[in-house]
Enzyme design. Structure first.
Site, PDB file in Angstrom:
ATOM      1  N   ARG A 113       0.837  -1.209   0.000  1.00  0.00           N
ATOM      2  CA  ARG A 113       0.000   0.000   0.000  1.00  0.00           C
ATOM      3  C   ARG A 113       0.868   1.253   0.000  1.00  0.00           C
ATOM      4  NH1 ARG A 113      -3.703  -2.595   3.979  1.00  0.00           N
ATOM      5  NH2 ARG A 113      -5.261  -3.621   2.694  1.00  0.00           N
ATOM      6  N   ASP A 310      -2.261 -12.764  -3.768  1.00  0.00           N
ATOM      7  CA  ASP A 310      -3.410 -11.878  -3.861  1.00  0.00           C
ATOM      8  C   ASP A 310      -3.497 -11.507  -5.347  1.00  0.00           C
ATOM      9  OD1 ASP A 310      -5.539 -10.208  -3.106  1.00  0.00           O
ATOM     10  OD2 ASP A 310      -4.523  -9.692  -1.223  1.00  0.00           O
TER      11      ASP A 310
END
Ligand SMILES: *Cc1c(COP(=O)(O)O)cnc(C)c1O
Ligand code: SF4
Length: 353
Positions: A113, A310
């Protein structure tokens, strides 16, 4: 006593001897793009494990971060597409992420992130937090709330405790999970007040500790984890497979053993997400699969993490270890063992005709 400061600029890193003076100028562009913070607990550890060692690689900025590979993207796992309101990411029906802050105690150079975390990201406003909690309260399918960010344990124990206490009042929420790097980056911040804040609920609380190398688990870190475990909090780990940090069988084996011995159950070993400027850390999937397969033959079942990808873009997490089952030419089930030998697994007698 004057506290040792957290290092947040290339000049400060150079002054502390963590990089060469001559590199500071080149790293200004990196620091301008991606947040930098190296807290005091890590200074000595980074020096002790070497300028090119597994700790330096994770926390000290590098000019390689300025190279963005074509496949890399600013929102690697599609958080934005699953954010119904500020502070919430809701991708799976039964669990949500609640992101109370974008700040961390340390900024990992491979952070998934990295485009949103940082000291300026700030904490969720009181109104946004109210809205996020109202959303959780109004969504009965939510069984588990995962506090992440940023790092929720950089919040003051008072604010953290308030969030936990408010989640405690929502009957359908039965599990609270907190993902954090604070026990490693700033173990001194895991105080009795922090523990008390996490205990302001009768729900099950899991603490997911992000740890990528056994050298991170110093005596202070293990003591901080013990304070959490002794209070009845369940500890699990998350690790990221990283080139030059833990991409060897020996490094992974040592890490998983050290976690287990610290009462932290290895949970996930993540394939690195496609965040910008991280390609120098990326290990190909087939290499990761071979490492994870070999771990099965070496470590207790308790110490096995699930190797997880992911899927880029937000389709969710899937296990990506090599399948152990296959078929031979006659359609019989073949199972391979950790050393690579293959064995026939017989079908139930009734299925044979
Ligand atoms: C990773 C993630 C979770 C948690 O997934 P688990 O497999 O339960 O650990 C939940 N929500 C989102 C949006 C995530 O990215
Ligand atoms: S602690 Fe987590 S969120 Fe913070 S920089 Fe590291 S990987 Fe990113």
């Amino acid at each position: 006593m004057d506290a040792v400061p957290t290092l947040t600029t290339p000049e400060a890193l150079a002054a502390a001897g963590l990089i060469d003076d001559t590199h500071a100028t080149a790293l200004r562009a990196v620091a301008a793009r991606y947040a930098v913070a190296v807290p005091p607990a890590l200074h000595h550890l980074i020096r002790a494990t070497g300028r090119d060692g597994p700790l330096a690689k994770q926390f000290v900025p590098s000019a390689l971060e300025l190279i963005t590979a074509p496949e890399e993207r600013s929102d690697p796992i599609g958080d934005h597409t699953h954010a119904p309101l500020r502070g919430i990411v809701h991708r799976y029906p039964d669990r949500v992420l609640l992101l109370p802050t974008h700040a961390c105690a340390v900024y990992c150079r491979f952070c998934f992130r990295r485009e949103v975390v940082g000291p300026e990201g700030g904490t969720l406003s009181a109104a946004d937090l109210d809205n996020a909690l109202a959303y959780i309260a109004a969504t009965p399918a939510i069984f588990e709330v995962i506090l992440t960010g940023g790092d929720p344990l950089v919040l003051s124990p008072r604010r953290l405790g308030e969030i936990v206490a408010r989640l405690d009042t929502i009957p359908h929420v039965q599990v609270i999970r907190v993902h954090t790097r604070v026990p490693i980056a700033a173990p001194e911040r895991i105080t009795a007040e922090t523990v008390a804040a996490l205990k302001r609920t009768t729900k099950a609380v899991y603490v997911g500790v992000h740890c990528n190398h056994a050298a991170e688990l110093t005596a202070e870190v293990r003591a901080a984890c013990a304070r959490l475990a002794d209070a009845g909090l369940a500890l699990i780990s998350q690790s990221v497979l990283l080139r030059g940090v833990n991409d060897s069988l020996e490094a992974l084996e040592t890490l998983m053993r050290a976690l287990l011995a610290a009462r932290i159950k290895p949970y996930y070993l993540h394939q690195l997400d496609l965040a910008p400027g991280t390609s120098h850390f990326r290990v190909p999937l087939d290499e990761g699969q071979a490492l994870v397969k070999a771990l099965r033959g070496r470590l207790s079942g308790l110490a096995q993490p699930t190797y997880i990808l992911d899927i880029p873009g937000g389709a969710g997490k899937v296990p990506v270890a090599t399948p152990w089952l296959g078929q031979d030419a006659d359609g019989r089930t073949v199972v391979s063992d950790p050393s690579g030998r293959e064995h026939i697994y017989p079908p139930p007698a009734s299925a044979e005709t």
